[in-house]
Design an enzyme around this catalytic site. Structure first.
Site, PDB file in Angstrom:
ATOM      1  N   SER A 162      49.905  37.156  35.476  1.00 18.51           N
ATOM      2  CA  SER A 162      49.130  36.029  34.958  1.00 18.51           C
ATOM      3  C   SER A 162      49.243  35.880  33.447  1.00 18.51           C
ATOM      4  CB  SER A 162      47.652  36.174  35.353  1.00 18.51           C
ATOM      5  OG  SER A 162      47.095  37.348  34.794  1.00 18.51           O
ATOM      6  N   HIS A 163      49.734  36.909  32.748  1.00 18.12           N
ATOM      7  CA  HIS A 163      49.880  36.823  31.296  1.00 18.12           C
ATOM      8  C   HIS A 163      51.326  37.051  30.844  1.00 18.12           C
ATOM      9  CE1 HIS A 163      45.514  37.309  31.592  1.00 18.12           C
ATOM     10  NE2 HIS A 163      45.488  36.643  30.456  1.00 18.12           N
ATOM     11  N   HIS A 172      45.301  31.924  21.151  1.00 20.75           N
ATOM     12  CA  HIS A 172      45.399  33.152  21.948  1.00 20.75           C
ATOM     13  C   HIS A 172      45.642  32.827  23.415  1.00 20.75           C
ATOM     14  CE1 HIS A 172      44.486  37.091  23.593  1.00 20.75           C
ATOM     15  NE2 HIS A 172      44.460  37.585  22.376  1.00 20.75           N
ATOM     16  N   ALA A 208      46.982  38.931  27.333  1.00 18.96           N
ATOM     17  CA  ALA A 208      46.096  39.993  27.783  1.00 18.96           C
ATOM     18  C   ALA A 208      45.657  40.825  26.579  1.00 18.96           C
ATOM     19  CB  ALA A 208      46.823  40.873  28.796  1.00 18.96           C
ATOM     20  N   LEU A 209      44.402  41.258  26.581  1.00 15.39           N
ATOM     21  CA  LEU A 209      43.878  42.019  25.444  1.00 15.39           C
ATOM     22  C   LEU A 209      44.269  43.492  25.470  1.00 15.39           C
ATOM     23  CD1 LEU A 209      40.240  40.624  25.045  1.00 15.39           C
ATOM     24  CD2 LEU A 209      42.234  40.111  23.643  1.00 15.39           C
ATOM     25  N   GLU A 217      44.730  34.080  37.130  1.00 13.37           N
ATOM     26  CA  GLU A 217      44.775  34.430  38.549  1.00 13.37           C
ATOM     27  C   GLU A 217      44.388  33.235  39.416  1.00 13.37           C
ATOM     28  OE1 GLU A 217      45.966  37.106  39.799  1.00 13.37           O
ATOM     29  OE2 GLU A 217      46.211  38.255  37.949  1.00 13.37           O
ATOM     30  N   LYS A 239      24.291  38.867  34.232  1.00 14.13           N
ATOM     31  CA  LYS A 239      24.801  39.967  33.408  1.00 14.13           C
ATOM     32  C   LYS A 239      26.117  39.574  32.731  1.00 14.13           C
ATOM     33  CE  LYS A 239      22.563  43.545  36.186  1.00 14.13           C
ATOM     34  NZ  LYS A 239      22.734  44.771  36.994  1.00 14.13           N
ATOM     35  N   ARG A 286      40.860  55.498  40.894  1.00 19.88           N
ATOM     36  CA  ARG A 286      41.920  55.248  39.916  1.00 19.88           C
ATOM     37  C   ARG A 286      41.282  54.864  38.590  1.00 19.88           C
ATOM     38  NH1 ARG A 286      44.720  51.041  42.359  1.00 19.88           N
ATOM     39  NH2 ARG A 286      43.506  49.519  41.184  1.00 19.88           N
ATOM     40  N   PRO A 334      40.837  53.058  34.992  1.00 18.18           N
ATOM     41  CA  PRO A 334      41.275  51.744  34.501  1.00 18.18           C
ATOM     42  C   PRO A 334      42.629  51.857  33.798  1.00 18.18           C
ATOM     43  CG  PRO A 334      38.958  52.086  33.994  1.00 18.18           C
ATOM     44  CD  PRO A 334      39.471  53.391  34.519  1.00 18.18           C
ATOM     45  N   GLU A 361      45.435  52.697  35.077  1.00 18.85           N
ATOM     46  CA  GLU A 361      46.355  53.669  35.665  1.00 18.85           C
ATOM     47  C   GLU A 361      47.483  52.989  36.430  1.00 18.85           C
ATOM     48  OE1 GLU A 361      45.352  58.053  37.069  1.00 18.85           O
ATOM     49  OE2 GLU A 361      44.594  56.542  38.473  1.00 18.85           O
ATOM     50  N   ARG A 362      47.155  51.918  37.152  1.00 21.39           N
ATOM     51  CA  ARG A 362      48.199  51.202  37.894  1.00 21.39           C
ATOM     52  C   ARG A 362      49.204  50.576  36.934  1.00 21.39           C
ATOM     53  NH1 ARG A 362      46.113  47.058  42.231  1.00 21.39           N
ATOM     54  NH2 ARG A 362      45.150  46.195  40.344  1.00 21.39           N
TER      55      ARG A 362
END
Length: 335
Positions: free
Chosen positions: A46-47, A119, A122-123, A187, A229, A302, A304, A306-307
């Site tokens: 997506s980026h 911008h 992805a950050l 996405e 939230k 997993r 964050p 890691e994939r």
């Protein structure tokens, strides 16, 4: 869907050719291509190259300055400001990164406010190098109205992503990057392109009704994650990258944007922290690893990012795969 397979080198050359052919100078093209190819390498479609038509549209329209020469200025003991000169964000981020790292090491904590930028990326690409230099890092940015606040039915906030990265003992990093929308905009766009349904809770249609039709969501509004939230965090980010640093709120960016399909105008705030200058200079790294080990002790968990790191190891050998329609579109932009 018909697909085209490319090596990373072939994809990078294509991206560079397209950006240069449409008005980006070498420095800006290289910075954008590095960002796009980092996303492709880590299978963050997506980026990645999916965004190139948008980059080109903004170069062609004149909205973005493809020859921007970002300037970095120290405006307070712990604060740097970058003027991106209406350029794409990657070059300003690249030029501000080392000064931010150096100032954080000197002060313990430092901020980089990037103004007058566009911008589209992805950050995690932006915070990972700071963590790999041994610092913790945050980043926030906004966009144009896409997300309805909790209780509302009309777009007001951007997807307002945030990222955080933490150094690992092997010199890598743990990094997460998340939209405050329930689903990233890119996405939703890819779901619409591929004829897939969005997950429940991703958005509402133009009449405010819940829907899983991505086209209806794009015509209506996305929703924040976690209801009020996520909405509160999105509001916080609006204040950090708009009111705090003197740039645009998402609805102001929407009013200023010419809607050419490219990245909107706006700002970004980054904060870097040197753990060696805080409360546990001898033990902070091992203490963090203790948390990660406790998490990984749970079967199936997993960390964050890691994939992404696993994909990063495989992609140089396996190459990348693009929908042929996207490949043909990007090739057609070479001029």
């Amino acid at each position: 869907m018909t697909e085209v397979k490319l090596t990373l080198q072939e994809a990078d050359a294509l991206v560079m050719d397209v950006l240069r052919a449409n008005g980006a100078d070498e420095a800006n093209a290289r910075a954008v291509a590095d960002t796009v190819m980092a996303a492709e390498r880590d299978v963050c479609h997506s980026h990645g190259i999916f965004r190139i038509p948008g980059y080109v549209a903004s170069l062609k329209s004149g909205k973005v300055n493809g020859k921007a020469n970002p300037k970095i200025e120290k405006i307070a003991p712990g604060v740097l400001q970058a003027d991106a000169e209406r350029g794409f964000a990657p070059l300003a981020l690249e030029r501000g990164r080392q000064p931010l790292i150096d100032l954080a090491r000197e002060q313990g904590i430092a901020a980089l406010a990037i103004r007058n930028m566009h911008h589209f990326a992805a950050l995690w690409v932006e915070v990972e190098p700071i963590a790999e230099a041994g610092l913790a890092a945050f980043a926030w940015t906004a966009a144009t109205p896409m997300v309805a606040p909790a209780g509302g039915t009309k777009p007001l906030f951007g997807t307002n992503p945030m990222a955080f990265a933490w150094p690992r003992k092997d010199g890598s990093s743990m990094a997460f990057d998340m939209a405050t929308a329930a689903t990233a905009r890119g996405e939703i766009m890819i779901m619409a392109r591929d004829g897939k349904q969005a997950p429940p809770g991703a958005g509402i249609d133009a009449e405010g009704n819940p829907t899983t039709d991505p086209n209806a969501i794009l015509a209506g509004a996305q929703l924040p994650f976690g209801g009020y939230k996520g909405s509160a965090i999105a509001m916080m980010i609006e204040l950090l990258v708009g009111a705090l640093i003197g740039d645009k709120l998402s609805f102001e960016a929407g009013e200023a944007d010419i809607k050419d399909g490219g990245p909107p105008p706006g700002g970004e705030l980054m904060i870097a922290i040197d753990p060696n200058r805080f409360g546990d200079p001898e033990g902070w790294l091992a203490h963090g690893e203790k948390l990660f080990a406790a998490m990984k002790a749970q079967e199936g968990l997993r960390l964050p990012g890691e994939r992404r790191h696993q994909n990063r190891l495989k992609t140089p050998k396996d190459g990348i795969v693009l929908p042929k329609s996207l490949y043909d579109t990007v090739c057609g932009l070479r001029g």
